[in-house]
Design a protein around this motif. Structure first.
Motif, PDB file in Angstrom:
ATOM      1  N   THR A   7      64.085  45.875   7.404  1.00 33.79           N
ATOM      2  CA  THR A   7      63.464  44.766   8.132  1.00 33.79           C
ATOM      3  C   THR A   7      64.520  43.862   8.742  1.00 33.79           C
ATOM      4  O   THR A   7      64.407  43.429   9.886  1.00 33.79           O
ATOM      5  CB  THR A   7      62.578  43.942   7.189  1.00 33.79           C
ATOM      6  N   ALA A   8      65.559  43.576   7.951  1.00 32.27           N
ATOM      7  CA  ALA A   8      66.526  42.576   8.380  1.00 32.27           C
ATOM      8  C   ALA A   8      67.494  43.108   9.437  1.00 32.27           C
ATOM      9  O   ALA A   8      68.037  42.322  10.212  1.00 32.27           O
ATOM     10  CB  ALA A   8      67.315  42.055   7.184  1.00 32.27           C
TER      11      ALA A   8
ATOM     12  N   HIS B 274      58.892  39.484  14.070  1.00 33.99           N
ATOM     13  CA  HIS B 274      59.516  40.706  13.588  1.00 33.99           C
ATOM     14  C   HIS B 274      58.728  41.305  12.418  1.00 33.99           C
ATOM     15  O   HIS B 274      58.631  42.515  12.278  1.00 33.99           O
ATOM     16  CB  HIS B 274      60.949  40.410  13.169  1.00 33.99           C
ATOM     17  N   GLY B 275      58.179  40.433  11.575  1.00 32.20           N
ATOM     18  CA  GLY B 275      57.359  40.917  10.462  1.00 32.20           C
ATOM     19  C   GLY B 275      56.165  41.707  10.970  1.00 32.20           C
ATOM     20  O   GLY B 275      55.699  42.646  10.321  1.00 32.20           O
TER      21      GLY B 275
ATOM     22  N   SER C  12      53.294  36.210  16.760  1.00 32.68           N
ATOM     23  CA  SER C  12      53.033  36.787  15.442  1.00 32.68           C
ATOM     24  C   SER C  12      51.615  36.448  14.975  1.00 32.68           C
ATOM     25  O   SER C  12      50.913  37.289  14.416  1.00 32.68           O
ATOM     26  CB  SER C  12      54.097  36.320  14.450  1.00 32.68           C
ATOM     27  N   LEU C  13      51.169  35.217  15.272  1.00 28.31           N
ATOM     28  CA  LEU C  13      49.790  34.850  14.912  1.00 28.31           C
ATOM     29  C   LEU C  13      48.788  35.731  15.650  1.00 28.31           C
ATOM     30  O   LEU C  13      47.810  36.212  15.075  1.00 28.31           O
ATOM     31  CB  LEU C  13      49.520  33.388  15.265  1.00 28.31           C
TER      32      LEU C  13
ATOM     33  N   VAL D 139      51.058  41.580   5.908  1.00 29.64           N
ATOM     34  CA  VAL D 139      52.135  42.197   5.124  1.00 29.64           C
ATOM     35  C   VAL D 139      53.506  41.789   5.660  1.00 29.64           C
ATOM     36  O   VAL D 139      54.462  41.605   4.904  1.00 29.64           O
ATOM     37  CB  VAL D 139      51.981  43.736   5.093  1.00 29.64           C
ATOM     38  N   GLY D 140      53.588  41.594   6.983  1.00 32.52           N
ATOM     39  CA  GLY D 140      54.864  41.209   7.572  1.00 32.52           C
ATOM     40  C   GLY D 140      55.328  39.862   7.055  1.00 32.52           C
ATOM     41  O   GLY D 140      56.511  39.660   6.770  1.00 32.52           O
TER      42      GLY D 140
END
Lengths: 303, 261, 364
Positions: free
Chosen positions: A24-25, A42-43, A107-108, A227-228
C-alpha cells in the motif's frame, strides 16, 4: 507470554501485515517523492483492487482464476489511478494541501460508489485450493506453530513486487527518467523528458501495486467499502517514517510499523497499540524529521 | 577610488575552516574568510564553488561538520537561525523571497521591527523608530509610491529591490546578498551597486555575483572561491590577472570570457 | 472594510433574533451549527492564515466536549453514585481523575485549557523539528484515529462507543426544556461573536501579519529573525482552545458526545465547511458551516446515500475551482475589475522579464 511458537507466530503475522502495508505504502511513497503529492484516495485503490479481484474470481473459473484476479486488480487499479491523476491531481500541482483535500473528496465518492454497487457487507475472494493449508510444526521448539500458505504467499508477493519495482527503477529507461525527475524536475524537463508522462506512469504504477495489495488482502479478510480507510492511515505513517520516496526507507518503515503494531497487540489491546504507534512516530520525528532514508541537499530547501 | 582594506579594521565576521558535506560531497572544504565592519566584499567563483552554501552556513541554514563562524567575537556556529539573525546578520536569497500576500510596506515593517519575540507581537502598530526606518527604506529602494501594493503584484526587478530593502531595513550589521542584480537591466544593476556602496557606511556587505560589470561597479575587494575553498583575495584587477584564477575558470568558456571581459 | 463590518453586524443581529422567528426545531439545528462554526473559525486561524492544515481538529473539539460532559454526568448523579456505564463495566469506585470534574469551575476551565495544552504540546513537538505541511496533516489525522479508537476501547472510563449522555443539570439549570435551549442558543451566539472578534483582532496585530507571512514564506520570515515555530505553535494552541469551546457547546446542544463525533470523518467535515466558506474569511466560514450542515441535514434525511457523494464532490469542486470559497463569490462583483487589471500587469511582467533576460545575455 514468552512462548516461542506464539512469539514466532506473532512475528510472522506482523511480517504479513507489513507486506500488505508495504504494497500500500509503496505507491504513496513513490508519488510523494516524485510529485510531493499525497493521494488520500490511495486506500480506495486498494479497495477497488479487492473488488476487482472478487469480480474476476466470480467470472473466471478453473486454475486461471486467481492469477487472473491479480492481473485484473493490478491493471484496473492502475487505470483508475491514471484517471485520477489526469482529471484532478495534475491540475493541483504545487499545492500539496489542496491535493490532499481534493483526493479525500474522491475517496469519499469511491467509497460511497462501492457501497452502492456492492453493499456495505464485505465480499470475499475464495483462495485457490493450492493456497489452502499451512506449514505445521509438531516437533521441537516450534511445536504448535502454524504458518498458513496464504500469508506466506502474501509475503512472497510483496517481495516479488518490491524486487520488480527496484529493477524497474534501476534498469529500465522509464526508471532512469523517473530518477531524473525525482532529482531535479526542471533539469529533467530541460533535457527533454516528458515529466508529466513520468508522473502519470508513477502514479498509475503506485495505484496498481495498491490494487495488488487489495487483491491479496481479499484472500484473508472480506473486502468492504471502507477497507482502504483501515489501512491507509498506517500507510501514511509508513511514508512519514520511511522518508521521501525511497524504496529502502519505505520497506524498513513498513516492517517496523507492522511488527510494532503486532508486537504491541501482544501486550496491550488493538486500540492501545494505535496510540502507542502514533506516540512512537512522534518520538521518531524528534530524531529523524526527514525520515529513515533522508536526502541532504540544497534541493530540499523549500521543503 | 577607495583602496581595499582587507585587514585594516576590527573583524566583524570570521569564518574559520568551515566544512559542509552533503551526503559525502564537500560543498565547503575548510573555507575561511574575514570581514571587517562597514565594508563590501564580493564573492565570486565558478558554479558549484560553494558560494551560496557559505551564506547558508553563516546564517545557520546548513550545519557545518567542522569549523566555526565567529560574529562580533562570539561563536554563532550552533545557534538557531532566528537567533543568528537577531545578532545582526540578514540574507537575501537567490530567488526573490518577498512575502506575496503582504503589502510592500508590511514586508518592510516585518523586517524593521526590533522586537521579534512572539510574546511581544500582540500590538497592532510599529514603533515610531520602526516607521521612520520603513519610510527611509521605501525612499531608498524607490518604492514609496507602491507602498500599499501587494508584494506579489510587483515586477521582477522591483521584487529584487524590495528584498534588498527588507534586508536593509532589518538594520543588521552584516548583509549577505546572493546575486542581487540577477535579472536586472544594466541601469538597474548600476543603481543597485551605487545603493550598496552608499549603505556600506553603516553596514557590511558580502555580495555574490557573476556579472563582472556589476562587480566592477561595486569597486570592492574580491574573494574567489573554488571547490569549497578560498582561492584568492585581492582587488578585482589583481584577481583578474591571477594565473590560478584564470586556470579555475578555464574549461568553462563562457565564464572565462565573462571573467576576463 | 467598512461595508464588511456592516454586513457582519447585520448577520449578528439576524442570528441574535433567530429565537423570535425560527421554529424550535430549526433553532436547535441553527444553535448546534453555530457551535460548529467556532471550530471553523479556529481552522481559519491555523489553516487559512497560518497554512497549517489540521485533519485532527475533532480531537481538540472532543477534548472540550468530553471535559464538560464528564462534569454533566457527575452533576446528574446522586452523591456517591457511579455513572451507569462504570457500573456496567464493573468499576466499584469513581477514578480520581474523574472525581475532580465535580467542580464546575475546573470543568469549564478544562474545556479551554485541556485542548489548548494538547494542541500546544503536539504543535511544539512537531513544528520544532520543522515538520509541517502534508506531514502535519497526516499526523493529525492519525491522531484523530487513535483518539477515537482509544475512547471506544476505554469503555469503563469513557462510556465506550456510546459515549457520555443522559444529562439532567448544568450549574443548577435543567438541561431540558425550551428555556434552556433558548439560553444556550444565546450563549452560543455570544461565544461565536467572542471567537470571531478574537480571531479578527489576532489577524490585525503583528502576530497575525507574521503568521500570514510564515504561510507565504517560512524561510524568509525565519531569516528576518522570527522564531516561526513559536508563532505556529501559539496559533495552533489558540485554535485548539476554540475547538474545545466549540465541542463543549455542541455537546450541550445535542446532549451527547461519542467517539463517532470526534474521529477522522468529523474532523475532515470541519475542513470541508471551511473550504466551502472560504478559508481566509471569518464571515465566510460561518456562513459556509451553516450552509454545509443544513445541506447535510436535509440531504441525509431525504437521500441518505447521496450525502457522501455530495461532500466528496464539494471537496473536489471547492479546492480545484474556487479556492476562495463563498467569500470569494460574494466579493466577485467588486473585484472583477481588479482581477482583469492584475492579469494585465502579470502579462506585462513576464514581457519585462523576458526583455531583461535578453538584455542580460547581451550584456554578458
Amino acid at each position: 507470554m514468552w512462548h516461542i511458537p506464539i512469539m514466532t507466530g506473532q512475528v510472522f503475522n506482523g511480517v504479513s501485515v507489513a507486506s500488505i502495508l508495504l504494497l500500500t505504502a509503496l505507491g504513496l511513497a513513490l508519488s510523494f517523492g516524485q510529485m510531493n503529492v499525497i493521494n488520500m484516495a490511495h486506500g480506495e485503490m486498494l479497495m477497488s483492487g479487492g473488488y476487482l479481484a472478487y469480480l474476476a474470481d466470480k467470472f473466471v473459473h478453473g486454475p486461471a482464476a486467481f492469477p487472473c484476479a491479480l492481473l485484473v486488480a493490478f491493471v484496473g487499479a492502475s487505470v483508475l489511478g491514471a484517471l485520477l491523476e489526469v482529471s484532478v491531481i495534475r491540475w493541483l500541482y504545487g499545492r500539496p494541501l489542496d491535493t490532499l483535500l481534493a483526493t479525500w473528496g474522491i475517496s469519499l465518492i469511491l467509497q460511497q460508489g462501492a457501497r452502492s454497487l456492492f453493499g456495505a457487507i464485505g465480499v470475499e475472494v475464495v483462495a485457490p485450493h493450492w493456497l489452502n493449508g499451512s506449514i505445521n510444526f509438531t516437533h521441537g521448539w516450534f511445536a504448535g506453530l502454524s504458518l498458513p500458505y496464504i500469508r506466506i504467499f502474501i509475503i512472497l508477493l510483496a517481495v516479488v513486487v518490491l524486487g520488480g519495482l527496484a529493477l524497474f527503477i534501476a534498469r529500465t529507461r522509464w526508471g532512469q527518467w523517473l530518477r531524473a525527475v525525482h532529482q531535479d524536475r526542471e533539469m529533467a524537463g530541460a533535457l527533454g523528458i516528458n515529466t508529466k508522462r513520468v508522473d502519470l506512469i508513477v502514479f498509475a504504477l503506485g495505484s496498481g501495486v495498491a490494487g495488488l495489495a487489495g487483491a491479496a488482502l481479499a484472500l484473508i479478510a472480506p473486502v468492504t467499502p471502507t477497507v482502504g480507510q483501515s489501512y491507509i492511515v498506517y500507510a501514511f505513517l509508513v511514508v512519514i517514517v520511511g522518508g521521501l520516496g525511497s524504496l529502502l526507507g519505505t520497506t524498513i518503515a513498513a516492517l517496523l510499523v507492522g511488527l510494532l503494531s503486532a508486537g504491541a497487540q501482544m501486550f496491550t489491546s488493538v486500540s492501545f497499540s494505535d496510540v502507542l504507534l502514533l506516540v512512537l512516530v512522534v518520538i521518531f520525528i524528534q530524531f529523524r524529521p526527514r525520515g529513515l532514508v533522508a536526502t541532504h541537499s540544497r534541493m530540499l530547501k523549500e521543503a | 577610488m577607495r583602496e581595499p582594506q582587507l585587514e585594516a579594521r576590527e573583524p566583524l565576521l570570521d569564518v574559520e575552516g568551515l566544512t559542509v558535506s552533503f551526503d559525502g560531497f564537500k560543498a565547503l572544504d575548510g573555507m575561511s574568510l574575514r570581514l571587517t565592519s562597514s565594508s563590501v566584499r564580493v564573492l565570486i567563483g565558478p558554479n558549484g564553488a560553494g558560494k551560496s552554501t557559505l551564506c547558508d552556513a553563516i546564517i545557520g541554514h546548513v550545519r557545518p561538520v567542522s569549523g566555526r563562524v565567529v560574529f562580533k567575537g562570539k561563536d554563532i556556529t550552533s545557534l538557531p537561525e532566528y537567533q543568528i539573525v537577531r545578532k545582526g546578520i540578514c540574507r537575501k536569497f537567490q530567488t526573490p523571497g518577498v512575502l506575496e500576500s503582504l503589502t510592500v510596506e508590511e514586508n518592510l515593517a516585518l523586517s524593521a521591527r526590533r522586537h521579534r519575540e512572539c510574546w511581544r507581537s500582540f500590538g497592532r502598530t510599529l514603533s515610531g523608530e520602526g516607521r521612520a526606518c520603513v519610510n527611509e527604506t521605501l525612499e531608498l529602494i524607490g518604492l514609496a509610491e507602491k507602498r500599499n501594493m501587494l508584494a506579489g503584484q510587483l515586477a521582477h526587478g522591483q521584487k529584487q529591490w524590495l528584498e534588498i530593502g527588507i534586508v536593509v531595513a532589518s538594520d543588521a550589521d552584516l548583509l549577505l546578498l546572493d546575486e542581487p542584480a540577477a535579472g536586472m537591466s544594466h541601469g538597474e544593476a548600476a543603481q543597485t551597486a551605487e545603493l550598496i556602496r552608499r549603505l556600506s557606511q553603516w553596514h557590511s556587505f558580502l555580495v555574490i555575483d557573476h556579472d563582472m560589470a556589476f562587480v566592477a561597479q561595486l569597486d570592492a575587494p574580491v574573494s574567489v572561491m573554488h571547490m569549497g575553498r578560498l582561492l584568492k583575495e585581492g582587488t578585482l584587477a589583481e584577481v583578474r590577472n591571477d594565473p590560478q584564477v584564470a586556470a579555475v575558470y578555464l574549461g568553462r568558456a563562457e565564464e572565462v570570457s565573462r571573467a576576463c571581459a | 472594510m467598512r461595508l464588511k463590518s456592516v454586513i457582519d453586524g447585520l448577520i449578528l443581529i439576524a442570528l441574535a433574533l433567530a429565537p423570535f422567528y425560527l421554529s424550535a426545531y430549526h433553532l436547535s439545528l441553527l444553535g448546534r451549527f453555530l457551535a460548529l462554526a467556532i471550530v471553523s473559525l479556529s481552522l481559519v486561524l491555523i489553516w487559512g492564515w497560518g497554512g497549517i492544515l489540521s485533519l485532527g481538529q475533532g480531537v481538540f473539539w472532543g477534548l472540550g466536549g468530553y471535559a464538560l460532559a464528564m462534569h454533566l454526568k457527575l452533576a446528574s448523579l446522586a452523591p456517591g453514585d457511579l455513572p451507569d456505564f462504570m457500573m456496567w463495566s464493573g468499576l466499584d469506585h469513581l477514578p480520581k481523575w474523574w472525581a475532580v470534574f465535580h467542580s464546575p469551575a475546573l470543568a469549564l476551565t478544562s474545556v479551554v485549557v485541556l485542548p489548548m495544552a494538547a494542541a500546544g504540546a503536539l504543535g511544539w513537538l512537531i513544528f520544532h523539528r520543522r515538520v509541517g505541511g502534508v506531514y502535519f496533516a497526516l499526523i493529525t489525522q492519525a491522531l484523530a484515529l487513535a483518539f477515537s479508537t482509544l475512547l471506544i476501547s476505554q469503555q469503563p472510563y469513557t462510556g465506550g462507543f456510546n459515549g457520555l449522555t443522559d444529562f439532567s443539570t448544568i450549574l443548577g439549570y435543567s438541561v431540558n426544556g425550551p428555556n434552556f435551549e433558548r439560553g444556550l442558543y444565546w450563549v452560543t451566539v455570544g461565544a461565536l461573536t467572542g471567537s470571531f472578534l478574537l480571531c479578527q483582532w489576532l489577524r490585525q496585530t503583528n502576530f497575525g501579519r507574521v503568521l500570514v507571512a510564515i504561510r507565504d514564506g517560512e524561510n524568509r520570515v525565519r531569516f528576518l529573525g522570527y522564531n516561526a515555530m513559536a508563532y505556529k505553535t501559539i496559533a495552533f494552541a489558540v485554535g485548539g482552545a476554540l475547538a474545545g469551546i466549540s465541542g463543549a457547546l455542541y455537546m450541550l446542544h445535542v446532549g451527547v458526545i461519542s467517539p463517532a463525533m470526534v474521529g477522522v470523518v468529523p474532523s475532515i467535515e470541519m475542513v470541508v465547511a471551511v473550504a466551502v466558506g472560504g478559508r481566509e474569511s471569518l464571515t465566510g466560514v460561518i456562513l459556509g458551516t451553516l450552509l454545509v450542515n443544513f445541506c447535510k441535514d436535509w440531504i441525509s434525511s431525504a437521500m441518505p446515500d447521496l450525502w457522501l457523494f455530495v461532500m466528496g464532490a464539494l471537496f473536489v469542486l471547492v479546492v480545484t475551482a474556487m479556492r476562495g470559497g463563498l467569500a470569494d463569490l460574494a466579493e466577485f462583483p467588486f473585484r472583477k475589475i481588479n482581477l482583469r487589471q492584475s492579469r494585465k500587469t502579470k502579462r506585462h511582467d513576464s514581457v519585462i522579464a523576458v526583455e531583461k533576460e535578453a538584455e542580460a545575455s547581451k550584456a554578458g
